[in-house]
Motif scaffolding. Structure first.
Motif, short mmCIF file in Angstrom:
data_model
loop_
_atom_site.label_atom_id
_atom_site.label_comp_id
_atom_site.label_asym_id
_atom_site.label_seq_id
_atom_site.Cartn_x
_atom_site.Cartn_y
_atom_site.Cartn_z
N VAL A 16 0.91 6.02 2.97
CA VAL A 16 -1.17 5.03 3.79
C VAL A 16 -1.16 5.14 4.45
N SER A 17 0.40 4.55 5.53
CA SER A 17 -0.85 4.63 7.30
C SER A 17 0.83 5.25 7.74
N ILE A 18 -0.04 5.85 9.04
CA ILE A 18 1.83 6.46 10.01
C ILE A 18 1.17 4.49 11.44
N GLY A 19 2.52 4.95 11.86
CA GLY A 19 2.98 3.48 12.54
C GLY A 19 3.57 4.47 13.84
N ILE A 20 3.49 4.12 14.87
CA ILE A 20 4.27 3.52 15.79
C ILE A 20 5.05 2.12 16.19
N TYR A 21 6.37 2.66 16.31
CA TYR A 21 7.59 0.94 16.07
C TYR A 21 7.71 1.43 17.59
N PHE A 22 7.94 0.00 18.16
CA PHE A 22 7.44 -0.21 19.56
C PHE A 22 8.37 -1.93 19.86
N TYR A 23 8.98 -1.50 21.12
CA TYR A 23 9.19 -2.84 21.41
C TYR A 23 9.30 -3.59 22.36
N ASP A 24 9.28 -5.49 22.22
CA ASP A 24 8.17 -6.44 23.42
C ASP A 24 9.74 -5.98 24.06
N PRO A 25 8.81 -7.15 25.73
CA PRO A 25 10.36 -7.18 26.79
C PRO A 25 11.76 -7.95 25.47
N ILE A 73 -5.39 4.79 3.70
CA ILE A 73 -5.84 4.66 3.24
C ILE A 73 -6.36 3.51 2.60
N GLY A 74 -7.66 3.81 1.72
CA GLY A 74 -8.45 2.11 1.76
C GLY A 74 -7.21 1.04 1.17
N ASP A 106 -9.06 -1.44 -0.21
CA ASP A 106 -10.54 -2.21 -0.85
C ASP A 106 -10.04 -2.21 -2.41
N ASP A 107 -9.93 -0.85 -3.26
CA ASP A 107 -9.71 -0.68 -4.24
C ASP A 107 -8.76 -0.41 -5.28
N GLY A 108 -7.66 -0.57 -4.48
CA GLY A 108 -6.67 -1.10 -5.15
C GLY A 108 -5.95 0.61 -4.55
N ALA A 109 -6.35 1.51 -3.78
CA ALA A 109 -5.67 2.58 -3.87
C ALA A 109 -4.44 2.86 -2.47
N SER A 110 -4.36 1.91 -1.93
CA SER A 110 -3.36 1.41 -0.84
C SER A 110 -1.85 1.37 -1.49
N GLN A 111 -1.78 -0.25 -2.99
CA GLN A 111 -0.98 -0.58 -3.64
C GLN A 111 -0.56 0.72 -4.32
N ALA A 112 -1.33 1.20 -4.65
CA ALA A 112 -0.86 2.79 -6.31
C ALA A 112 -0.16 3.34 -5.09
N GLU A 113 -0.82 3.96 -4.10
CA GLU A 113 0.45 5.08 -3.00
C GLU A 113 1.82 4.66 -3.14
N LEU A 114 1.34 3.28 -2.35
CA LEU A 114 3.06 2.71 -1.90
C LEU A 114 3.68 2.73 -3.35
N ASN A 115 3.66 2.50 -4.52
CA ASN A 115 4.08 2.08 -5.54
C ASN A 115 5.10 3.31 -5.34
N SER A 165 -4.27 -5.98 0.13
CA SER A 165 -3.26 -4.55 0.91
C SER A 165 -2.24 -3.91 0.21
N ASP A 166 -1.62 -3.22 0.60
CA ASP A 166 0.10 -2.08 -0.10
C ASP A 166 0.64 -2.91 0.10
N HIS A 167 1.02 -3.95 1.21
CA HIS A 167 1.52 -5.04 1.23
C HIS A 167 1.27 -5.99 2.77
N ASP A 168 1.64 -7.44 2.00
CA ASP A 168 1.83 -8.18 3.45
C ASP A 168 2.73 -8.48 3.49
N ILE A 169 3.96 -9.16 2.86
CA ILE A 169 5.43 -9.03 3.10
C ILE A 169 6.05 -8.02 2.38
N ALA A 170 7.05 -7.53 3.30
CA ALA A 170 7.99 -6.64 2.98
C ALA A 170 9.92 -7.52 3.20
#
Length: 162
Positions: free
Chosen positions: A115-124, A136-137, A139-148, A59-64
């Protein structure tokens, strides 16, 4: 149960965790040394400045790791949980947004990360979550390269532009 009572949200998996830490660089070294994680990117200017994005390999990131407030109380290290949607197109994301609106879910923001578009929201209880459409996929490291390349881009998106 009517069609509108059935949730359109189809989470595939927890995709990443974002933690507030005292020293992102020191913590990134620990995660690299102890968990064999790869540093994929360091955030440039913007809301994530000082952050470090790490991956277990695909993945482009698992932990930030983002800089936390110096006087934050215990439990404030947690920023959000990213939930990768089973559907990966913008129509799915638009349906999710509409569903959240219908249910009165408090939406924090919508961000384009390149690499992605996200909706951020809150739980109760005020915990922030994100559902996102991976653009961006992974599988081939493309998302890691783009995030960098984009240094952890986080551009606000208006709901009308979803």
């Amino acid at each position: 149960m009517s069609q509108t009572d059935i949730s359109p949200i189809r989470v595939d998996r927890i995709a990443h965790i974002v933690l507030f830490v005292k020293d992102p660089e020191a913590s990134a070294k620990w995660y690299s040394d102890v968990l064999n994680m790869k540093i994929v990117a360091r955030a440039g200017d913007g809301p994530y400045k000082g952050g470090v994005f790490l991956s277990f390999g695909v993945s482009d990131h698992d932990i930030a790791l983002f800089p936390g407030e110096p006087d934050a109380s215990r439990g404030k290290e947690f920023e959000h949980i990213g939930l990768m949607m089973a559907g990966t197109n913008m129509d799915d994301l638009r349906r999710n947004y509409a569903f959240f609106q219908e249910r009165g879910v408090e939406i924090a923001e919508i961000l384009d990360h390149g690499v992605s578009i996200g909706i951020y929201f809150y739980d109760p209880d005020g915990h922030m979550l994100e559902v996102f459409c991976q653009r961006i996929g992974t599988d081939d490291g493309a998302s890691q390269a783009e995030l960098n390349r984009n240094e952890g881009q986080a551009n606000p998106v208006s709901p009308e532009r979803l």
